[in-house]
Design a protein around this motif. Structure first.
Motif, PDB file in Angstrom:
ATOM      1  N   ARG A  39       0.839  -1.209   0.000  1.00  0.00           N
ATOM      2  CA  ARG A  39       0.000   0.000   0.000  1.00  0.00           C
ATOM      3  C   ARG A  39       0.873   1.258   0.000  1.00  0.00           C
ATOM      4  O   ARG A  39       0.517   2.280  -0.581  1.00  0.00           O
ATOM      5  N   ASP A  42       1.809   1.748  -3.493  1.00  0.00           N
ATOM      6  CA  ASP A  42       0.661   2.310  -4.227  1.00  0.00           C
ATOM      7  C   ASP A  42       0.586   3.822  -4.002  1.00  0.00           C
ATOM      8  O   ASP A  42       0.396   4.608  -4.938  1.00  0.00           O
ATOM      9  N   SER A  77      -6.568   6.607   8.552  1.00  0.00           N
ATOM     10  CA  SER A  77      -6.489   6.964   7.130  1.00  0.00           C
ATOM     11  C   SER A  77      -5.441   8.050   6.923  1.00  0.00           C
ATOM     12  O   SER A  77      -5.101   8.788   7.850  1.00  0.00           O
ATOM     13  N   ASP A 121      -7.867   4.509  -2.334  1.00  0.00           N
ATOM     14  CA  ASP A 121      -9.198   4.102  -1.892  1.00  0.00           C
ATOM     15  C   ASP A 121     -10.248   5.144  -2.265  1.00  0.00           C
ATOM     16  O   ASP A 121     -11.413   4.820  -2.483  1.00  0.00           O
ATOM     17  N   GLU A 122      -9.835   6.392  -2.294  1.00  0.00           N
ATOM     18  CA  GLU A 122     -10.789   7.469  -2.592  1.00  0.00           C
ATOM     19  C   GLU A 122     -10.026   8.598  -3.288  1.00  0.00           C
ATOM     20  O   GLU A 122      -8.915   8.938  -2.867  1.00  0.00           O
ATOM     21  N   ILE A 139      -6.046   6.975   1.512  1.00  0.00           N
ATOM     22  CA  ILE A 139      -5.924   5.525   1.699  1.00  0.00           C
ATOM     23  C   ILE A 139      -6.260   5.210   3.143  1.00  0.00           C
ATOM     24  O   ILE A 139      -5.943   5.985   4.055  1.00  0.00           O
ATOM     25  N   ARG A 140      -6.908   4.070   3.319  1.00  0.00           N
ATOM     26  CA  ARG A 140      -7.363   3.680   4.654  1.00  0.00           C
ATOM     27  C   ARG A 140      -6.650   2.423   5.114  1.00  0.00           C
ATOM     28  O   ARG A 140      -6.441   1.492   4.328  1.00  0.00           O
ATOM     29  N   GLU A 142      -6.420  -1.045   6.533  1.00  0.00           N
ATOM     30  CA  GLU A 142      -7.363  -2.156   6.579  1.00  0.00           C
ATOM     31  C   GLU A 142      -7.314  -2.768   7.963  1.00  0.00           C
ATOM     32  O   GLU A 142      -6.372  -2.537   8.731  1.00  0.00           O
TER      33      GLU A 142
END
Lengths: 156, 116
Positions: A39, A42, A77, A121-122, A139-140, A142
């Motif tokens: 992540r 990313d 987040s 994520d958004e 991004i959150r 998980e």
């Protein structure tokens, strides 16, 4: 990391290469928060592409124009705002299509927005703020990452 | 900020396969260097080509465009192109953009050479 919002802000000249400063800062923040390495990668790519878009399309690589990057660290987040002084993205942007690129209907370029949307994520484009025209990415953590983060903190 | 260390692209020949070692990051600044290496291979008549990355190389959308341009040229020139050891992250990105339809990706040079 304590449950409070912290903001880190960077100002970058609109010159290729400086996007790496934002990319590294965002990556470091994400690592501190406990994001999985995949992540973090990313996020690094998405931040890099958002900065490059701001430098190229909004500022035409005018190095005196600053791209402002704000990392807003929440409890679960990470929000990254990339602000420029441009007019924002056009309402409709043609999606990149590799088949069209191979047939010559599209150039080989044009992957930045696609990558940002795919990896985060958004995403919100054209957010108006006092910093300018903002691309907002979130991004959150998980559940598993949060568990791992919790066990690391309790083990200290 | 000009990168202090510029990307190099050296060409090696292994049997009937040309290997382009991309030493450094793959960004628009590396385009000329990498495309020149590709042109050298093409003009030598070699039809099988490996483009090998450093596993820690930074690749951005401009770098992806370089690979796509080489893949397009390779298709037109009747070449087979294999990519070697991009990081897991960039293997994922190459898959996302659809590049695996046109080039094969391998984790190591021996794997890419096997049966090529």
């Amino acid at each position: 990391m304590p449950n409070e919002v912290r903001t880190i802000q960077l100002q970058l000249p609109s010159r290729l290469g400086y996007e790496r400063v934002a990319m590294d800062a965002a990556g470091a923040a994400a690592k501190l928060m406990g994001f999985h390495i995949s992540r973090v990668e990313d996020l690094r790519t998405a931040v890099s592409e958002a900065c490059i878009n701001a430098m190229e399309h909004a500022h035409q690589y005018n190095a005196t124009m600053k791209v402002v990057v704000a990392l807003v660290i929440g409890s679960s987040s990470l929000q990254i705002d990339v602000a420029d002084q441009g007019k924002g993205m056009p309402e409709s942007v043609e999606s990149p299509d590799l088949t069209k690129k191979f047939s010559g209907e599209q150039t080989a370029r044009g992957w930045g927005v696609f990558l940002i949307k795919s990896l985060m994520d958004e995403v919100q484009f054209n957010v108006r703020s006092e910093m300018g025209n903002v691309t907002r990415m979130v991004i959150r953590l998980e559940a598993l990452e949060e568990e791992e983060q919790g066990s690391t903190e309790s083990g200290r | 900020m000009e990168p202090r260390v510029k990307t190099k692209a050296n060409v090696r020949i292994h049997g009937n396969v040309a290997i382009i070692d991309v030493d450094g990051d793959l960004t628009p600044e590396a385009r000329e260097t990498v495309e020149l290496a590709y042109q050298r291979v093409t003009s030598s008549g070699v039809r099988k080509m490996i483009v090998k990355f450093k596993p820690d190389a930074y690749i951005n959308s401009g770098g992806i465009a370089i690979i796509i341009n080489i893949a397009i040229a390779g298709t037109k020139n009747g070449q087979t192109i294999r990519l070697v050891q991009p990081s897991e992250h960039f293997q994922k990105i190459f898959t996302m953009v659809g590049l695996r339809q046109y080039v094969e990706i391998f984790g190591s040079e021996p794997e890419a050479l096997a049966g090529f």
